[in-house]
Design a protein around this motif. Structure first.
Motif, PDB file in Angstrom:
ATOM      1  N   GLY A   1       0.798  -1.222   0.000  1.00 33.89           N
ATOM      2  CA  GLY A   1       0.000   0.000   0.000  1.00 33.89           C
ATOM      3  C   GLY A   1       0.824   1.263   0.000  1.00 33.89           C
ATOM      4  O   GLY A   1       0.365   2.302   0.500  1.00 33.89           O
ATOM      5  N   HIS A   2       2.044   1.220  -0.577  1.00 32.84           N
ATOM      6  CA  HIS A   2       2.931   2.382  -0.567  1.00 32.84           C
ATOM      7  C   HIS A   2       3.459   2.690  -1.961  1.00 32.84           C
ATOM      8  O   HIS A   2       3.948   1.801  -2.671  1.00 32.84           O
ATOM      9  N   ILE A   3       3.396   3.942  -2.346  1.00 34.98           N
ATOM     10  CA  ILE A   3       3.949   4.410  -3.599  1.00 34.98           C
ATOM     11  C   ILE A   3       5.466   4.517  -3.470  1.00 34.98           C
ATOM     12  O   ILE A   3       5.989   4.771  -2.377  1.00 34.98           O
ATOM     13  N   ALA A   4       6.188   4.313  -4.565  1.00 35.70           N
ATOM     14  CA  ALA A   4       7.638   4.510  -4.558  1.00 35.70           C
ATOM     15  C   ALA A   4       7.964   6.001  -4.645  1.00 35.70           C
ATOM     16  O   ALA A   4       7.172   6.795  -5.154  1.00 35.70           O
ATOM     17  N   MET A   5       9.133   6.368  -4.152  1.00 37.73           N
ATOM     18  CA  MET A   5       9.600   7.740  -4.331  1.00 37.73           C
ATOM     19  C   MET A   5       9.879   8.041  -5.798  1.00 37.73           C
ATOM     20  O   MET A   5       9.531   9.099  -6.305  1.00 37.73           O
ATOM     21  N   SER A   6      10.545   7.105  -6.481  1.00 38.36           N
ATOM     22  CA  SER A   6      11.048   7.351  -7.832  1.00 38.36           C
ATOM     23  C   SER A   6      10.127   6.756  -8.888  1.00 38.36           C
ATOM     24  O   SER A   6       9.137   6.083  -8.577  1.00 38.36           O
ATOM     25  N   GLY A   7      10.486   6.983 -10.162  1.00 46.77           N
ATOM     26  CA  GLY A   7       9.744   6.415 -11.272  1.00 46.77           C
ATOM     27  C   GLY A   7       8.730   7.384 -11.843  1.00 46.77           C
ATOM     28  O   GLY A   7       8.407   8.416 -11.247  1.00 46.77           O
ATOM     29  N   GLU A   8       8.214   7.035 -13.016  1.00 43.81           N
ATOM     30  CA  GLU A   8       7.277   7.911 -13.720  1.00 43.81           C
ATOM     31  C   GLU A   8       6.006   8.164 -12.917  1.00 43.81           C
ATOM     32  O   GLU A   8       5.409   9.238 -13.016  1.00 43.81           O
ATOM     33  N   SER A   9       5.568   7.179 -12.163  1.00 43.74           N
ATOM     34  CA  SER A   9       4.359   7.351 -11.349  1.00 43.74           C
ATOM     35  C   SER A   9       4.681   7.456  -9.864  1.00 43.74           C
ATOM     36  O   SER A   9       3.788   7.331  -9.016  1.00 43.74           O
TER      37      SER A   9
ATOM     38  N   GLU B   1      20.413   8.358  -4.824  1.00 42.87           N
ATOM     39  CA  GLU B   1      18.988   8.499  -4.522  1.00 42.87           C
ATOM     40  C   GLU B   1      18.751   9.728  -3.630  1.00 42.87           C
ATOM     41  O   GLU B   1      17.819  10.506  -3.875  1.00 42.87           O
ATOM     42  N   ARG B   2      19.596   9.884  -2.625  1.00 40.03           N
ATOM     43  CA  ARG B   2      19.448  11.045  -1.737  1.00 40.03           C
ATOM     44  C   ARG B   2      19.702  12.343  -2.504  1.00 40.03           C
ATOM     45  O   ARG B   2      18.967  13.335  -2.360  1.00 40.03           O
TER      46      ARG B   2
END
Length: 309
Positions: free
Chosen positions: A249-257, A289-290
């Motif tokens: 139930g968690h969105i990623a920080m990165s990526g197109e979405s 990433e940071r």
């Protein structure tokens, strides 16, 4: 004036996690103790005297010890400035800290009926005696004004709203104590100071950013947002488990979405990630990433950080 203190920014298990030898946890134990962080929760106050917690993490006792604003007032044998806890979900890392608040100090638990049903279904939470700890249901899209223990206004107004998510992980495949309604398990909060009109958002868990959420957050002066994973399959790729961010139930920080792109260019004043898993390489200050998230205007808050609005 709104005062916000970050009690912890990590996801379940904290950083370092007790049984984890990943790069982040090893760094936290050895050369980089500055990245150590307890499990996610914030405290908010309109007057600097009484405070409300957003979620009660398993690390709450130590968080209170480390936060002078939450200490008993001098000379009082029994006292706490914590007037209430607002629950945004029923996950272990959001409710377990309530058990550390069982020593008969008055406060109020605010939660959606689905989350309050989880507490009611587990008798261990009965240690929070009704005569001192009230449980007040809150509804989606219905603003409420939390009260101080004597019934007077706190100066805060809180608007809960539904965000994409899932029920608590430990309920998967089981009958939900709160029934089968599709909303209520995962809430975001708009928290405002009624006197000044200042406000901010807390979204500690979110599986997707849709247009409605983008419009809601547009122009907000401050947003705390779900930062559980950098990439959806990072736990699998790191050999730490078989769960994806989406499955939890968690969105990623990165990526197109991902959160960074989805919440770009909508005029948010200050953006901070919260509920960051120990698998997330963005904990490491020197990581790409940071550097990427900071370049995009995001922060990972230090434990104990205080923000004034």
């Amino acid at each position: 004036m709104l005062r916000v203190v970050v009690l912890g920014a990590a996801a379940g298990g904290g950083v370092p996690q007790w049984n984890c030898g990943c790069a982040v946890c090893q760094a936290a134990r050895t050369d980089h103790p500055e990245i150590r962080n307890s499990q996610a929760s914030i405290a908010v106050s309109a007057d600097g005297e009484y405070w409300f917690l957003v979620n009660a993490s398993p690390d709450l006792r130590q968080q209170v010890t480390d936060t002078p604003q939450l200490h008993p007032k001098p000379g009082a044998l029994r006292h706490s400035p914590i007037a209430g806890v607002i629950l945004t979900n029923g996950e272990i890392d959001a409710i377990t800290g309530l058990l550390s608040m069982r020593e008969s100090s008055p406060f109020t638990i605010y939660g959606h009926p689905k989350v309050l049903a989880i507490l009611k279904s587990n008798s261990i939470f009965d240690v929070l005696k009704e005569e001192s700890v009230r449980r007040v249901p809150i509804e989606v899209d219905a603003a409420f004004a939390p009260q101080l223990p004597d019934g007077t206004p706190s100066g805060l107004e809180i608007l809960p709203f539904a965000v994409s998510g899932t029920s608590a992980w430990y309920l998967r495949g089981k009958e939900h104590p709160g029934g089968s309604a599709s909303t209520g398990d995962t809430l975001g909060l708009k928290i405002a100071d009624k006197a000044s009109g200042q406000y901010f958002y807390v979204i500690a868990a979110c599986a997707d950013v849709d247009d409605a959420l983008r419009q809601r957050l547009k122009g907000a002066p401050l947003v705390f947002f779900d930062g559980t994973v950098w990439r959806d399959d990072e736990m699998i790729q790191a050999g730490l488990g078989n769960k994806t961010g989406q499955s939890m139930g968690h969105i990623a920080m990165s990526g197109e979405s991902g959160a960074i792109k989805s919440l770009a260019d909508i005029g948010i004043g200050r953006k901070l990630f919260l509920h960051i898993n120990n698998s997330n390489p963005a904990w490491l200050h020197a990581s790409l990433e940071r550097q990427t998230l900071e370049r995009e205007g995001w922060e990972i808050p230090a434990q104990g950080m205080e923000i004034l609005l």
